[in-house]
Structures are given as C-alpha cells and as structure tokens.
Design an enzyme around this catalytic site. Sequence first.
Site, mmCIF file in Angstrom:
data_model
loop_
_atom_site.group_PDB
_atom_site.id
_atom_site.type_symbol
_atom_site.label_atom_id
_atom_site.label_comp_id
_atom_site.label_asym_id
_atom_site.label_seq_id
_atom_site.Cartn_x
_atom_site.Cartn_y
_atom_site.Cartn_z
ATOM 1 N N CYS A 80 0.837 -1.195 0.000
ATOM 2 C CA CYS A 80 0.000 0.000 0.000
ATOM 3 C C CYS A 80 0.874 1.247 0.000
ATOM 4 O O CYS A 80 1.904 1.290 0.689
ATOM 5 C CB CYS A 80 -0.886 -0.005 1.246
ATOM 6 S SG CYS A 80 -2.007 1.388 1.379
ATOM 7 N N HIS A 86 -10.181 1.326 2.145
ATOM 8 C CA HIS A 86 -9.692 2.619 2.653
ATOM 9 C C HIS A 86 -10.854 3.555 3.011
ATOM 10 O O HIS A 86 -10.735 4.364 3.931
ATOM 11 C CB HIS A 86 -8.802 3.323 1.622
ATOM 12 C CG HIS A 86 -7.385 2.883 1.637
ATOM 13 N ND1 HIS A 86 -6.544 3.088 2.707
ATOM 14 C CD2 HIS A 86 -6.642 2.242 0.696
ATOM 15 C CE1 HIS A 86 -5.342 2.600 2.432
ATOM 16 N NE2 HIS A 86 -5.380 2.080 1.223
ATOM 17 N N HIS A 141 -9.159 -3.398 -2.086
ATOM 18 C CA HIS A 141 -8.173 -2.689 -1.261
ATOM 19 C C HIS A 141 -8.539 -1.209 -1.140
ATOM 20 O O HIS A 141 -8.553 -0.659 -0.040
ATOM 21 C CB HIS A 141 -6.789 -2.866 -1.898
ATOM 22 C CG HIS A 141 -5.684 -2.178 -1.195
ATOM 23 N ND1 HIS A 141 -4.717 -2.863 -0.491
ATOM 24 C CD2 HIS A 141 -5.365 -0.864 -1.077
ATOM 25 C CE1 HIS A 141 -3.860 -1.991 0.031
ATOM 26 N NE2 HIS A 141 -4.232 -0.768 -0.327
ATOM 27 N N GLU A 142 -8.847 -0.585 -2.273
ATOM 28 C CA GLU A 142 -9.161 0.852 -2.253
ATOM 29 C C GLU A 142 -10.497 1.131 -1.574
ATOM 30 O O GLU A 142 -10.630 2.118 -0.844
ATOM 31 C CB GLU A 142 -9.128 1.435 -3.671
ATOM 32 C CG GLU A 142 -7.781 1.353 -4.356
ATOM 33 C CD GLU A 142 -6.604 1.849 -3.536
ATOM 34 O OE1 GLU A 142 -6.775 2.763 -2.703
ATOM 35 O OE2 GLU A 142 -5.509 1.306 -3.708
#
Length: 180
Positions: A97, A143, A139-140
């Site tokens: 990341c 966030h 993954h994004e």
Amino acid sequence: MAILKILTDDNPRLRLKSQKVVKFDKGLRQLATNLIQTMQQSNGVGISAPQVGELIKLIVVDVPEDMDYEGSPGFKAVVVNPEIVKCEGEQLGEEGCLSVPGWYGEVKRFKDITVRGQDVFGKPVKIKASDFTAVVFQHEIDHLSGILFTDLVLPNTLHKAKAAEDSIKDEIEEKVGETI
C-alpha cells in the site's frame, strides 16, 4: 494538476470513515485528476481520497496491461461512492500500500466482484472485476471505511520489502557463485 502528499499508516485520518459524495463539481474532478497523478508518480495501481486526507468516497484504479495474467487487458477507472454489490470465489495474494510503504503481506480477497458507483459527473457505473483488478478495487474500497491491508493480512505473512541494494547484492553473489 498537483502531486498530493500521501498519508502514512501512523496518521489517524486513515482510520476514519469517508463521507458519501453528493456534490459532483469541478473540485471533485480536480481531486480525481490529482489522485491519478499522485498514484502514477508513486508507481501505484490504486489510490483513494482518504490516503491524501480527503475523507470522501472516491477511488482511482489503474492496473497496467499484463500485470495480472499474460494477455490480460489493462483497466482504469475513477469511481465515486463505490460499493461492492456482488462477490464470488477466493484468492490469496501479496498486497502492499502507498500508505504503508515498504511492507507487504498475504491477504485473502474475493476473486470476482461487481462494483457499483458513479463517475465524476454523477452518472451511474457498474464494473465487473476479476483477479488482481478485483484485489485493487477491494483494497481501495477498504480505505473508505478506514481499513488498511495490514488489518487483513494473514498471520506471519507481513514483511518488510528487501532493500534494493540487498537484492542487487544477492543477485551478484548468485551470479558469482554460478561462474565458479
């Protein structure tokens, strides 16, 4: 356009939940452009608005051609208010990341997903993603909820990347050993 400062994992803002975007204006489009440029400058394949301190639901994905499997197409998207509406299968892979520089670990993710959201003008978008591209989206999107990949990493798999000079040294030693 501007390169933005990427927050690192010691910044508490990365742990906050992002707000839904309701205003699709020039400022949103400029932020998306800046995110793209920041991600490219940092050699990333994805970035989210919270990583630059903007607590809104906005992500950028840019997976280069052939990065996943030989012959796979590249994929680029800017998605506002993304949500995963369908997921299937499992895959395990190493993740890193931009906000946790130099660290990598194994994470279990869905293999195939469908994401719904909007473009920067507010028009609905629906994206189907598989394999590595699906990992980047997951993954994004994490966030946006204040989740880092290090929260999901499998036990005993988190590790620091080997320094470039160590890698070069090992490569030289390997080649010297082959010639003896």
